[in-house]
Design an enzyme around this catalytic site. Structure first.
Site, PDB file in Angstrom:
ATOM      1  CG  ASP A   1      -1.897   1.149   1.249  1.00  0.00           C
ATOM      2  OD1 ASP A   1      -1.900   1.941   0.283  1.00  0.00           O
ATOM      3  OD2 ASP A   1      -2.668   1.257   2.214  1.00  0.00           O
TER       4      ASP A   1
ATOM      5  CG  ASP B   1      -4.052   4.548  -3.787  1.00  0.00           C
ATOM      6  OD1 ASP B   1      -3.272   4.373  -2.829  1.00  0.00           O
ATOM      7  OD2 ASP B   1      -5.183   4.036  -3.839  1.00  0.00           O
TER       8      ASP B   1
END
Length: 440
Positions: A123, A321
């Site tokens: 992440d 992202d």
């Protein structure tokens, strides 16, 4: 590049599962045997690939899968936006629910002495690492066993790391924290142990050791935070990897560990284009870039400058992202791109599927789409912006407008648009590089 009609990307979970069944995919051990860690490079695989224990047991329909991914993306975007409200970059658990809910990418890590193998979600918008630990109430996946590790160490309340987690509490002398998120409550101990990614051992690595979860948002796997906070992987390995890493994300249809995460400056691509990385104090965990425009075919679409503007006061701008699936643009930007895409299709009837409002039920020839960043342009292959039903003839533009109920303007370049590219994060030089690389 001329537009063509290659086999389009199958992005749904049902397709991945059916492909796994048809090919009689081997258990994880066999998957791993063909994708060994090498030096400071380790394999990356999709959470629902045949090599993943987290793939769904029951296949959903194509439409159900796409709608589910859209809904989960929306929640993820709301989380990213909420970082501007929190005024805090250390959120070791809160984004875990979003990472698990949305299709994402996983790497293997070995933790402890002797090492125990776990799977961690990768992440880029989260700072800390956390893993489910032995004795955890409510955890549903493989857990780490601290008693079996001779190098495990719980941190005390006087440790400086205790001040870097949200809402720290003390039970005796041990530092812990509790978080309530959505329908779940998570309790974890702040701990240290040896982490090994690829072949590089990292002693005294600080992470959250999950002890209890309740509710319906329980994460089945651990998480590796790759953003820029004080407890992030980059901060804790600065002397080893010099705050530099890159990845190549495989497509959703990849059957095994075909992607890679490369740690440190050694072995990174030489021929690569760069754009500056920007820091936004309102969302210090996120990787901002300057998106200056978007082309559909050879035409630069007319987007209001305010829709793309970077604003450190409000947290507005464009971020890269790894946990969001489909690129989301604020409404004025998305509308401009969508309308030009439709114009290029001529009088073909447009249909919709959930949040995708530009779908076609007949064969189409599409233009290219190019993201124009400061210092570089990235032209996407069709696999990066079209989804196609394997059961029917529906083809959709795989982008959408950002949710309206967020607290400031935020464009998100998502993982589908990054697939089969080498994306390089060079923090010391404040730049992000992108180069085309097939890893599926």
């Amino acid at each position: 590049m001329k537009a063509s009609l290659p086999t389009l990307l199958l992005v749904t979970l049902v397709v991945v599962v059916l492909t796994a069944t048809a090919s009689a995919a081997a258990p994880a051990a066999k998957c791993w045997s063909h994708s060994q860690d090498q030096g400071s490079t380790l394999p990356v695989f999709h959470v629902y690939s045949p090599c993943s224990p987290f793939r769904p047991a029951h296949a959903a329909s194509w439409e159900e899968s796409v709608l589910q991914m859209q809904a989960e993306d929306k929640v993820r975007l709301q989380y990213l936006s909420s970082l501007a409200v929190a005024h805090k970059s250390i959120v070791p658990i809160a984004s875990g629910r979003q990472i698990v809910q949305s299709p994402t990418y996983i790497v293997r890590a070995k933790i402890g002495t002797p090492p125990q193998t776990l799977l961690l979600a990768m992440d880029t918008s989260n700072d800390a690492a956390w893993i489910p630990c032995e004795g955890c109430l409510g955890c549903t996946s493989t857990v780490f066993s601290p008693p079996k590790s001779t190098s495990y160490k719980p941190l005390s309340c006087s440790a400086p790391q205790c001040k870097q987690v949200p809402n720290p509490t003390c039970s005796g002398s041990a530092c812990s924290f509790n978080l309530t998120y959505g329908g779940s409550t998570i309790a974890a101990d702040v701990s240290q142990d040896t982490f090994t990614l690829a072949t590089d051992p990292i002693p005294f690595y600080t992470f959250g050791c999950i002890k209890k979860t309740t509710g319906n948002s329980v994460p089945p796997q651990g998480l590796l935070g790759l953003s820029r906070g004080p407890l992030s992987f980059l901060s804790q390995t600065q002397s080893l990897y010099h705050s530099t890493f890159s990845y190549c994300l495989p497509s959703f249809k990849a059957l095994n560990f075909s992607g890679s995460l490369r740690l440190g400056p050694v072995g990174q691509p030489i021929r690569i284009k760069y754009t500056p990385l920007l820091k936004n104090p309102r969302r210090s965990s996120l990787y901002y870039v300057n998106l200056r425009g978007i082309k559909v075919g050879r035409r630069t679409v007319d987007i209001p400058p305010s829709a793309l503007a970077f604003n450190p006061t409000t947290g507005a701008g464009t971020v890269i992202d790894s946990g969001t699936v489909f690129t989301r643009l604020v409404t004025p930007a998305y509308t401009a791109v969508r309308d030009e895409f439709r114009r290029r299709m001529g009088n073909v009837v447009v249909t919709s599927l959930g949040g995708f409002d530009t779908c076609y039920s007949v064969p189409i020839v599409v233009p290219t789409i190019t993201f124009m960043f400061e210092g570089m342009n990235v032209t996407l292959a069709q696999d990066n912006f079209l989804i196609h039903s394997s059961a029917g003839s529906l083809t959709c533009l795989a982008m959408a407008a950002a949710p309206d109920n967020v607290n400031s303007v935020l464009n998100v370049i998502a993982n589908m648009q990054q697939q089969n590219h080498r994306v390089l994060y060079d923090i010391p030089n404040s730049r992000l590089g992108v180069a085309r690389e097939t890893c599926s």
